[in-house]
Design a protein around this motif. Structure first.
Motif, mmCIF file in Angstrom:
data_model
loop_
_atom_site.group_PDB
_atom_site.id
_atom_site.type_symbol
_atom_site.label_atom_id
_atom_site.label_comp_id
_atom_site.label_asym_id
_atom_site.label_seq_id
_atom_site.Cartn_x
_atom_site.Cartn_y
_atom_site.Cartn_z
ATOM 1 N N ASP A 118 0.861 -1.185 0.000
ATOM 2 C CA ASP A 118 0.000 0.000 0.000
ATOM 3 C C ASP A 118 0.895 1.232 0.000
ATOM 4 O O ASP A 118 2.029 1.167 -0.492
ATOM 5 N N SER A 338 -8.645 -0.324 -2.010
ATOM 6 C CA SER A 338 -7.610 -1.348 -2.166
ATOM 7 C C SER A 338 -8.268 -2.618 -2.673
ATOM 8 O O SER A 338 -9.232 -3.112 -2.085
ATOM 9 N N TYR A 366 -3.787 -0.525 -5.386
ATOM 10 C CA TYR A 366 -4.109 0.406 -4.305
ATOM 11 C C TYR A 366 -4.142 1.827 -4.838
ATOM 12 O O TYR A 366 -3.294 2.228 -5.650
#
Length: 712
Positions: A118, A338, A366
């Motif tokens: 992420d 996400s 993401y």
């Protein structure tokens, strides 16, 4: 100074009696809050699948009722309070784990062994894309035990254990869990449900979680007014600035601390006699605020090593103007999505000489928008994968071991007002080896890892790094129930893309960042000593450690205008030294008391303190259970942090009292628990020194959470 003496004395007392490197907190229903150490708790992040007691260096496993009752909206907040673990809170939407004073990019967050992929490594206002409500356990690896996960875990690793990919066929064709929670300080309304069904060799998993909180309450708080006289020569400007702040009012709710998160998962597996192969798709949508996120310095830029803020120096920024009244502006909002695919598999005894082959892979798409005034200011994206395979060989001359390979790829971009990192790509490949042998009362362990990392960025020079890490450990069971351990390691980390290529305004940290593309590998020589006792009414754990960094990468402040700094990533030698431990006594079955604490000091070799190092802590917890009832009462003293870096504010100490009560009951085949947990019951102003916005955003005030959980 007195806080250090008190804490060191307390933890040293635990060390004199013995210490544990592996702690399992409340794994059983009906024993909520009772610390226990169980040799059959398997550490999933350990390639050899050993129990927590068999891993030589420091491991903590949080599961069962303790995890259910203590978890918060973010990973960092959920783990705060474990000895050696803090968080760098940024309101209620984001907080990353801080292990022994270190956080991203030196603390790796894993989803059952694969990177979460992420944007949390880039900035403290970027959330870790994992939902605590959906976790079965959290493993925290500190020191050399995290080496096999690479340089990103040089300070430690946090492994998130979930059930999204089934590993066995459930009994009676299905099982599940459901939970609802209500909280007082932030008007929390949360719920989660998970169901696993199976037929023949196939199993299906469905999960959903929904969390909604408003801006949380705090004891009435007025942020301090910083004196900027040393950083600006215009007396009239300073007078106007101070006069405006005199009119500022405090607050009892932290604006921008709301969090709305929805997560859904579908997973399936084929399960045979010797293993399984499965995959899961998880989608998460999150919307949360960014308290303390100021935009008054977004026109600042560097001139060499000096900072120029044009509109400020020209006095055309009027602090009293209604159009720039930051007390009235709505804080920015993060809108995050996400989409992740996990692939997991395991095959036992595939052929002669191999006991197990294990596969872990994560593929993530993401993105999050930072919305300011109703418009998207910056979009951050990260598309990538992380795949890992481990082969455990049969014993050879008494050695058990695993050889493995890992490959990862990340395409990261920031587009918009805060595009301080150019579109970039990071590719990494690695080979690793872990071996152990038992020799009577001694157990010996060694590990190697070689990485190859290539990083490229638009308009920036390509870089290549080849970090190499090695560790050795020994454990000696010198008496029944007692053991001592020693581990040494030389670990290397390749520079992060942010440290190499950053150039631009980063408002979350109030900085203009300058990367350095010529940075070399960061090398840490680690020494960790532990001693423990796990049997009998008296149990204890203590660990002392030292991280000696050669070429530690940090943000050096070159210049400052008011609260805004010009920083450049550079390298100098640094040292982290600390202790952590606990000492417990069971007065009778169902009643125990535990003292615990931690302390870390970090500084460059020239004696300058490093920033945002957590304050020392010392606590006492009583755990009790009788029949279906269980509970605990906890007192924690967080000391003031007066050892600060340049341009950093001291934070005062505070007292924290938390309490939990739970009741277990069955209705037919449904196993249920109702619990109530109160935190910060004294309603004290608590400033988290590890936070970038420590003096702007206190943590929650008094909060009471009521929950009902059922398993079926």
């Amino acid at each position: 100074m007195s806080s250090r003496v008190v804490l060191l004395a307390a933890v040293s007392l635990a060390a004199l009696s013995g210490a544990a490197h592996a702690e399992t907190v409340s794994p059983q229903s009906g024993q909520s809050g009772q610390a226990s150490r169980l040799t059959d708790i398997v550490v999933i992040a350990d390639p050899l699948g050993r129990s927590a007691d068999d891993v030589i260096s420091n491991v903590a496993v949080i599961r069962g009722d303790e995890l259910v009752q203590r978890r918060q909206a973010t990973l960092g907040e959920t783990l705060t309070g474990i000895p050696g673990v803090n968080s760098d809170t940024y309101g209620a939407g984001s907080s990353r784990p801080v292990i022994r004073g270190q956080t991203s990019p030196r603390v790796k967050v894993l989803s059952d062994g694969a990177s979460v992929i992420d944007a949390s490594e880039v900035s403290p206002d970027h959330a870790v894309s994992g939902e605590p409500l959906l976790l079965d356990a959290i493993e925290i690896l500190r020191g050399p035990s995290a080496l096999v996960y690479g340089g990103g875990a040089i300070g430690g690793a946090v492994n998130l254990i979930d059930r999204k990919v089934p590993t066995s066929i459930p009994e009676n064709a299905g099982d599940g869990v459901a939970e609802v929670r209500l909280g007082s300080a932030d008007d929390e309304e949360s719920g989660v449900v998970g169901l696993t069904v199976g037929a023949g060799a196939f199993a299906l998993r469905l999960e959903a979680a929904d969390r909604r909180t408003n801006d949380y309450r705090v004891p009435f708080y007025t942020p301090p007014v910083h004196d900027h006289d040393d950083h600006h020569d215009d007396e009239d400007h300073d007078d106007d600035h101070d006069e405006d702040h005199e009119e500022d009012e405090g607050f009892d709710r932290l604006a921008g601390s709301f969090n709305q998160t929805r997560t859904a998962t579908i997973g399936a597996s084929w399960i045979g006699d010797r293993g399984y192969l499965g995959a899961a798709y998880t989608e998460q949508h999150s919307r949360y605020g960014l308290p303390g996120h100021s935009h008054e310095y977004e026109d600042c830029h560097p001139h060499g090593s000096s900072l120029h803020c044009g509109s400020h120096d020209d006095h055309d920024h009027d602090h009293g103007d209604d159009d720039h009244d930051h007390g009235e502006e709505a804080p920015p909002v993060v809108d995050l999505v996400s989409r992740r695919v996990d692939v997991r598999g395991e095959l036992r005894d595939p052929f002669a000489g191999v006991e197990r082959i294990r596969l872990r892979g994560g593929f993530n798409d993401y993105a999050h928008d930072e919305i300011e005034g109703g418009e998207v200011g910056t979009t951050f994206t990260n598309e990538g994968h992380d795949v890992r395979i481990e082969i455990q060989h049969a014993p050879i001359a008494g050695f058990r071991g695993v050889i493995g390979a890992q490959t990862s790829d990340s395409d990261f971009a920031a587009v918009g007002e805060e595009s301080f990192i150019p579109p970039s790509n990071t590719r990494s490949n690695a080979l690793f080896l872990l071996e152990e042998i038992s020799l009577g009362d001694w157990r010996l362990e060694g590990a190697l890892r070689q990485e190859w990392q290539e990083t490229s960025g638009v308009g920036r020079p390509d870089t290549e790094h080849t970090p190499f890490s090695v560790s050795l450990g020994a454990s000696w069971a010198f008496a029944p129930g007692y053991s001592a351990s020693l581990t040494v390691a030389r670990s290397q980390r390749a520079p992060h893309v942010q440290e190499l290529y950053a150039r631009g305004v980063h408002l979350a940290t109030n900085t203009y960042e300058l990367g350095t593309a010529t940075l070399d590998e960061e090398t840490a020589t680690t020494l960790e000593i532990g001693i423990r006792r796990t049997d009998g009414p008296l149990t204890f754990s203590a660990t002392a450690y030292r991280y000696g960094y050669d070429g530690y990468i940090f943000a050096q402040t070159l210049d400052q205008y008011e609260d805004f700094r010009l920083i450049r990533y550079t390298q100098e030698d640094a040292t982290f030294t600390g202790v952590e431990g606990d000492l417990g006594y069971a007065f009778m079955p169902g009643l125990s008391v535990t003292a615990f604490g931690d302390y870390v000091e970090a500084e460059l070799d020239d004696g300058e303190a490093l920033p945002r190092i957590p304050a020392a802590r010392l606590g006492l917890r009583a755990d009790a259970f009788r029949g279906p009832w269980s509970g605990n009462l906890e007192y924690i003293r967080v000391f003031e942090q007066d050892r600060t870096a340049d341009f950093e504010s001291e934070t005062p100490g505070y007292d924290m009292i938390n309490a939990t009560a739970a009741y277990d009951f069955d209705i037919g085949s449904f196993r249920n628990q109702v619990f109530v947990r109160g935190t910060n019951l004294l309603d004290e102003v608590a400033l988290n020194h590890a936070s970038f916005i420590s003096t702007l955003a206190p943590t929650r005030g008094r909060n009471v959470v009521v929950g009902l959980r059922t398993r079926f």
